[in-house]
Design an enzyme around this catalytic site. Structure first.
Site, PDB file in Angstrom:
ATOM      1  N   SER A  35       0.830  -1.194   0.000  1.00  0.00           N
ATOM      2  CA  SER A  35       0.000   0.000   0.000  1.00  0.00           C
ATOM      3  C   SER A  35       0.871   1.252   0.000  1.00  0.00           C
ATOM      4  O   SER A  35       1.776   1.396   0.814  1.00  0.00           O
ATOM      5  CB  SER A  35      -0.902  -0.006   1.242  1.00  0.00           C
ATOM      6  OG  SER A  35      -1.724   1.129   1.255  1.00  0.00           O
ATOM      7  N   GLY A  36       0.575   2.162  -0.958  1.00  0.00           N
ATOM      8  CA  GLY A  36       1.348   3.389  -1.073  1.00  0.00           C
ATOM      9  C   GLY A  36       2.488   3.316  -2.054  1.00  0.00           C
ATOM     10  O   GLY A  36       3.225   4.293  -2.236  1.00  0.00           O
ATOM     11  N   THR A  76      -2.192   1.919  -7.976  1.00  0.00           N
ATOM     12  CA  THR A  76      -3.359   2.545  -8.610  1.00  0.00           C
ATOM     13  C   THR A  76      -2.934   3.554  -9.666  1.00  0.00           C
ATOM     14  O   THR A  76      -3.517   3.627 -10.755  1.00  0.00           O
ATOM     15  CB  THR A  76      -4.229   3.231  -7.538  1.00  0.00           C
ATOM     16  OG1 THR A  76      -4.626   2.260  -6.569  1.00  0.00           O
ATOM     17  CG2 THR A  76      -5.457   3.855  -8.171  1.00  0.00           C
ATOM     18  N   ASN A 104      -1.017   4.945   3.204  1.00  0.00           N
ATOM     19  CA  ASN A 104      -1.389   5.493   1.903  1.00  0.00           C
ATOM     20  C   ASN A 104      -2.698   6.266   2.056  1.00  0.00           C
ATOM     21  O   ASN A 104      -3.643   5.781   2.668  1.00  0.00           O
ATOM     22  CB  ASN A 104      -1.550   4.352   0.885  1.00  0.00           C
ATOM     23  CG  ASN A 104      -1.833   4.854  -0.518  1.00  0.00           C
ATOM     24  OD1 ASN A 104      -1.771   6.046  -0.776  1.00  0.00           O
ATOM     25  ND2 ASN A 104      -2.139   3.943  -1.413  1.00  0.00           N
ATOM     26  N   SER A 141      -5.529   4.271  -0.542  1.00  0.00           N
ATOM     27  CA  SER A 141      -5.237   2.841  -0.584  1.00  0.00           C
ATOM     28  C   SER A 141      -6.438   2.059  -1.113  1.00  0.00           C
ATOM     29  O   SER A 141      -7.573   2.254  -0.670  1.00  0.00           O
ATOM     30  CB  SER A 141      -4.867   2.342   0.814  1.00  0.00           C
ATOM     31  OG  SER A 141      -4.670   0.949   0.805  1.00  0.00           O
ATOM     32  N   SER A 142      -6.192   1.170  -2.076  1.00  0.00           N
ATOM     33  CA  SER A 142      -7.262   0.305  -2.593  1.00  0.00           C
ATOM     34  C   SER A 142      -7.553  -0.775  -1.556  1.00  0.00           C
ATOM     35  O   SER A 142      -6.671  -1.570  -1.207  1.00  0.00           O
ATOM     36  CB  SER A 142      -6.824  -0.343  -3.913  1.00  0.00           C
ATOM     37  OG  SER A 142      -6.606   0.636  -4.903  1.00  0.00           O
ATOM     38  N   GLY A 189      -0.726  -5.515  -2.229  1.00  0.00           N
ATOM     39  CA  GLY A 189       0.563  -6.172  -2.094  1.00  0.00           C
ATOM     40  C   GLY A 189       0.701  -6.836  -0.732  1.00  0.00           C
ATOM     41  O   GLY A 189      -0.200  -6.791   0.112  1.00  0.00           O
ATOM     42  N   GLU A 234       1.357  -7.361   2.941  1.00  0.00           N
ATOM     43  CA  GLU A 234       1.190  -6.416   4.040  1.00  0.00           C
ATOM     44  C   GLU A 234       1.734  -6.987   5.333  1.00  0.00           C
ATOM     45  O   GLU A 234       1.420  -8.129   5.712  1.00  0.00           O
ATOM     46  CB  GLU A 234      -0.291  -6.043   4.232  1.00  0.00           C
ATOM     47  CG  GLU A 234      -0.840  -5.204   3.098  1.00  0.00           C
ATOM     48  CD  GLU A 234      -2.229  -4.662   3.382  1.00  0.00           C
ATOM     49  OE1 GLU A 234      -2.692  -3.801   2.614  1.00  0.00           O
ATOM     50  OE2 GLU A 234      -2.843  -5.096   4.376  1.00  0.00           O
TER      51      GLU A 234
END
Length: 1057
Positions: free
Chosen positions: A129-130, A134, A179, A182-183, A403, A405
């Site tokens: 994340s981050g 995206t 993030n 974040s998705s 991804g 985590e």
């Protein structure tokens, strides 16, 4: 011969030394910016060398690097000018390795490969994340939107594909600790292309939406963006209709993370973007209203509070929030939130909830509403993107998925996400090895087995039937009795306690126990160890929504809710599948989709946790490199040959290095490459020749070749420049010479034509002159007119230079030609005329001499010359039998009544004087009516003409002014008035007027108070003498012309007095 061999060896040695020297220069630049492809990294097994190369490129703003065809992207946390339309055009249709690494190069290569091979591909974008996943998917979509063919239909599809992103981000993304966007779900998007490469449709699949975020957020995190966008950006009328207030702190589901406001997020602007995107994706106004009604209902649902009745059960009393919940009757909603429906054979029993159970049921309902609405939203977008054409389409898939985590506290969500990454890593290694092995076999190169870490053992630990963690978790959720998170942990210790990649506090050694709590378990993933807290695993896996909760939703008036909770949905008494089982099934389906397509990879890396541009955290990046499997992928790519290229591409680039292949090679590409590498001195173990490609084992071999090419390129560029400049100069010279030749030809032709015209004119003139001479004595006609004109002009010219010195020289005139005999006689006769003029001069002189103080100065040279010129004019015009004007001067005429000034022109002819205004004759004064001329003894530039007509008249003249008045006929009375510096005249019978003269400090003419015309003049000045000279000459003319008309009349000068 020996001497030649030695020379060849020396030249080869010199060339090698030169290559080495140039290599050092190139390596200096390479040391600064790093290597574009990690496959060429030496040593390739060193993680430190990998990080060092990544760091060099990051600090030079080179965020993209290749590992073969895999793209590594480092988030710069700042805007870079590398995503413009110009950059897109640069990378369109270019060989993958021809330009520096870029996400556009990867997207273009995927697109061209799909078109040429007519098969399906996918791009897997992964990272934590981050890291920029995206954004990477957005850049790929934008590239296809620009590079694909454009029509009105295709543009509509393109706009919907692009604008589906902000909608899905609003409903599926949230701010987390790592993030701000974040998705919180996995997304796989298929882009469908027709045979011409136009984007004609798309389809989206979503995976594992983090529904728990709807009801709970950790500190420093937010709920999904759409909640804040609606509250902050929604229109006042909309908020009033939804029962919302413009304050996020009023809603329990939005304040748990204590960061409703984020500086990097503009909720108002994002709200406008979402509204626009929904309209483009063809959401009707009704759909949009119902959608926002659901979002508002979730917020109201979170604000419902339960009270405790006397028996300890939950109850709802006059809760205002219930009014806004999807149009469901309050009584039905109250029962659904405070009771559970239990079916026992033919009976239905409602069991009341405790407050804790009621809160759980409320939150479960909120999660179910949001989760099903999100699925409806994805399906609605798919309907908008659906391609109606049933013909075969090729597809490029984009997989943007969470991804690996690792947090300080990892729960059920991290377990599912990391399991997903384990499966994708397994797929990644299998596809990479498979593609490598297939390429070697296809090229006829012997395949060498590659040692790598096979994470199948970890995947089996998680998903194996009956023994895997997922099976044990489902079993614990479904078994009767009091199942808890601790009993689930104990069961794992019992069933898989001996697994080398699983450890708990109970199973660990003394050192391990210090790092594990009693409620934790640790898995050794391919990317490293991750410790999970078992608390909440069972509840999150169950994610139960009570049956009567569904029945309550079916009574809603909201069309979307009715669609998400259909009455046709079977109410099976069997428990629904758990969350982890559903996720496992979706992963199996995703794996099948990916296995059917050609893979491409983008690995995104986050350089630091603080989101600071230019900061590279080695520890954090090393961890990501490890769990993204980049070193594993590099080892696979470098297991055999580091570099491979098609013969045509290799020869096209490096053929300048060999004289035999430069500039044009006539044979096959393979033969050209063989000749080239022989010239470069490749050793047999450094390369292999495949069927269509050359394989180079070591990067240093390629670097030496590339450095030699860079040197050669500069030499070739110099030669090309010299040739080109010479060509341009020669071309310019030829153009100038051609232009000069054309100009010379045109000039010569022009001059020749002019010479011809001149000669033709001369011949014509000579002919006319001869013919005129021959007919000179004949009457004037066309043949002799020009000749006679020439004779006249020639005679007059000679006469001008040979005039008689005195009028008494009668015999000194030039002998005239016959045609000018009459003119000559007329000139002789004018001598008598001149004698009379002289006598007139004498009379005029006697009039003024001794009577004007400035008389000696009035006879000036200009007047004498004027007289002579006037005589010549008279002679010339008399030859033409015309009576021309003798004198002309501008004057001002004053009316006799009121002395009003009038601008006139005074003209003298032989018969009369005229007053003219703009070519119109106003008065005519015959010389026969002229009786006298008077001037004052002052310097006033005035003269007075005495005339006689039907009514008596008097004219007052000046060089610049003229005054016309009436006087008596008696000249003596005029003279007397003159002496007294005043002129009296008759305006009408019985009415008199006066003109007075005096000297003053300023020259002026005005009407005095007594009604007289007052003329004021300055004292005597030299420049006024000219005027008086003119008066004297005019007087002479008047005497002369009157004598001409009345030769017998002999008046003395006093009459003109």
């Amino acid at each position: 011969m020996t001497h030649m061999v030695l020379e060849v060896k020396e030249s080869l040695e010199e060339r090698c030394n030169q290559i080495l020297r140039n290599m050092e220069a190139s390596l200096t630049a390479r040391d600064r910016v790093g290597i574009q492809d990690f496959v060429l990294l030496d040593p390739h097994t060193s993680e430190s060398a990998f990080l060092d190369n990544l760091r060099k490129r990051f600090h030079e703003n080179l965020i993209y690097t290749y590992i073969g065809t895999l793209l590594v992207s480092v988030n710069p946390y700042k805007e870079l000018d590398i995503y413009s339309k110009k950059q897109m055009d640069t990378y369109m249709g270019v060989n993958f390795f021809e330009l520096p690494p870029h996400i556009y190069a990867l997207a273009d290569n995927v697109f061209r490969t799909m078109q040429s091979e007519f098969n399906n591909h996918f791009i897997l974008i992964s990272g934590e994340s981050g890291a920029g996943k995206t954004e990477a998917s957005k850049k790929i979509l934008q590239f296809y939107a620009v590079s694909c063919p454009s029509t009105k239909l295709l543009n509509n599809v393109r706009d919907r594909l692009l604008l589906s992103n902000p909608v899905l981000e609003a409903f599926g993304n949230a701010k987390t600790l790592k993030n701000d966007n974040s998705s919180r779900f996995g997304k796989y998007m298929d882009i469908q292309f027709d045979h011409q490469g136009g984007a004609v449709g798309g389809h989206i699949l979503s995976y594992l939406l983090e529904k728990s975020r709807v009801v709970h957020q950790n500190h420093g995190e937010r709920n999904f963006h759409i909640f804040y966008q609606l509250v902050e950006g929604g229109e006042e009328d909309l908020l009033r209709w939804l029962g919302l207030e413009r304050n996020c702190k009023n809603y329990r589901y939005l304040v748990q993370g204590d960061c409703a406001k984020v500086s990097s997020i503009n909720d108002k602007s994002d709200w406008k973007t979402v509204r626009k995107a929904l309209s483009v994706i063809e959401f009707s106004e009704s759909d949009t209203e119902h959608l926002f009604g659901i979002i508002a209902s979730v917020l109201h649902l979170g604000n419902i509070k339960f009270d405790v009745d006397a028996r300890g059960y939950a109850t709802l009393n006059n809760n205002q929030e219930m009014h806004w919940l999807l149009g469901i009757p309050n009584q039905v909603l109250q029962q659904g939130l405070t009771h559970r429906k239990i079916e026992a054979k033919t009976e239905e029993v409602f069991s009341p909830f405790s407050v804790d159970h009621a809160v759980y049921a409320r939150d479960a309902l909120a999660k179910a509403i949001y989760g099903r609405t999100f699925n409806w939203l994805v399906n609605k977008i798919n309907e908008s993107l659906a391609n109606k054409d049933s013909s075969r389409k090729t597809v490029i898939g984009l997989l943007d998925i969470y991804g690996f985590e690792v947090f300080s506290v990892n729960s059920f969500e991290q377990f599912c996400i990391n399991y997903c990454n384990e499966k994708l890593q397994q797929l990644f290694i299998e596809l990479t090895l498979k593609s490598e092995q297939e390429e070697y076999e296809m090229e006829g190169i012997e395949w060498e087995p590659v040692p790598y870490f096979n994470n199948k053992i970890i995947c089996d630990l998680v998903e194996e039937k009956f023994r895997g963690i997922i099976s044990l978790l489902d079993e614990e959720c479904l078994r009767p009795g009091e199942a808890t998170d601790i009993t689930f942990l104990e069961k794992m210790e019992e069933k898989i306690g001996g697994h080398p990649h699983f450890v708990t506090h109970k199973l660990g050694d003394q050192k391990t126990r210090k790092t594990l709590d009693r409620g934790d378990f640790r898995l050794l993933h391919y990317a490293g160890e991750v410790t999970y807290c078992v608390v909440g695993f069972l509840d999150k896996n169950n994610d139960l929504l009570y049956r009567n909760g569904k029945e309550v939703m079916r009574q809603s008036k909201n069309a979307i809710i009715k669609h998400c909770f259909p009455s046709t949905e079977p109410d099976s008494k069997r428990r629904p599948e758990t969350v982890v089982t559903q996720f496992k099934s979706s992963l199996v389906g995703l794996t099948e989709i990916l296995m059917s397509k050609e893979p491409w990879y983008v690995r995104c890396i986050k350089p630091n946790e603080a989101k600071q541009p230019g900061h590279f955290n080695d520890v954090l990046v090393r961890h990501q490199v490890k769990y993204l499997g980049l070193m594993e992928h590099l080892r696979v790519r470098r297991a055999g040959f580091a570099y491979r290229r098609k013969y045509e591409i290799f020869l096209q680039r490096y053929k300048p290095l060999c004289p035999d292949t430069w500039p044009n090679w006539k044979g096959t590409a393979a033969e050209g490459v063989q000749l080239l590498i022989k010239h470069l001195g490749y050793k047999p173990d450094e390369y292999k020749m495949g069927r269509t490609k050359i394989f180079i084992r070591h990067p240093r071999t390629l670097f030496a070749t590339e450095d030699a090419f860079q040197v050669c390129k500069h030499k070739l560029a110099t030669r090309i420049q010299a040739k080109y400049k010479g060509f341009r100069v020669k071309e310019d010279y030829l153009k100038q010479r051609e232009a000069a030749t054309k100009i010379e030809n045109c000039w010569r032709g022009l001059m020749a034509r002019k010479e011809r015209e001149k000669r033709a004119w001369a011949v014509k003139v000579i002919k006319k002159f001869i013919k005129g001479f021959m007919t000179r004595n004949e009457p004037a006609c066309i043949d002799n007119s020009e000749y006679l004109a020439y004779v006249r002009q020639n005679y007059l010219t000679r006469l001008k230079e040979n005039l008689p010195k005195t009028v008494l020289q009668k015999d000194s005139w030039l002998t005239p030609p016959p045609i000018m005999q009459e003119v000559s006689d007329a000139l002789v006769q004018q001598t008598a005329f001149i004698r009379k003029r002289l006598s007139c001069n004498i009379q005029t002189s006697s009039m003024f001499k001794g009577k004007k103080e400035n008389y000696p100065f009035s006879v000036c040279k200009q007047i004498l010359e004027f007289t002579c010129h006037l005589c010549l004019l008279f002679l010339f015009f008399s030859d033409l039998c015309v009576r021309p004007p003798q004198y002309s001067v501008p004057v001002v005429k004053y009316d006799r009544n009121g002395f009003r000034p009038r601008l006139r022109q005074l003209i003298f002819t032989q018969q009369a004087a005229y007053l003219v205004e703009e070519a119109k004759i106003k008065q005519r004064i015959d010389y026969s009516s002229l009786r006298g001329v008077s001037v004052s003894n002052l310097s006033d530039n005035f003269l007075i003409l005495h005339v006689t007509c039907r009514e008596s008249g008097l004219y007052v003249l000046s060089l610049l002014e003229m005054y016309l008045v009436k006087t008596t006929n008696d000249p003596s009375s005029v003279w007397n008035d003159f002496i007294m510096c005043s002129v009296r005249f008759d305006i009408q019978p019985g009415r008199e007027g006066f003109v007075d003269f005096k000297s003053g400090q300023e020259s002026m003419v005005y009407r005095a108070k007594n009604g007289h015309l007052m003329v004021v003049s300055l004292p005597f000045k030299q420049h006024q003498l000219i005027f008086e000279g003119i008066v004297e000459q005019l007087t002479k003319f008047f005497v002369f012309y009157r004598n001409q008309q009345e030769p017998n009349r002999d008046e003395d000068a006093s009459t003109l007095g």
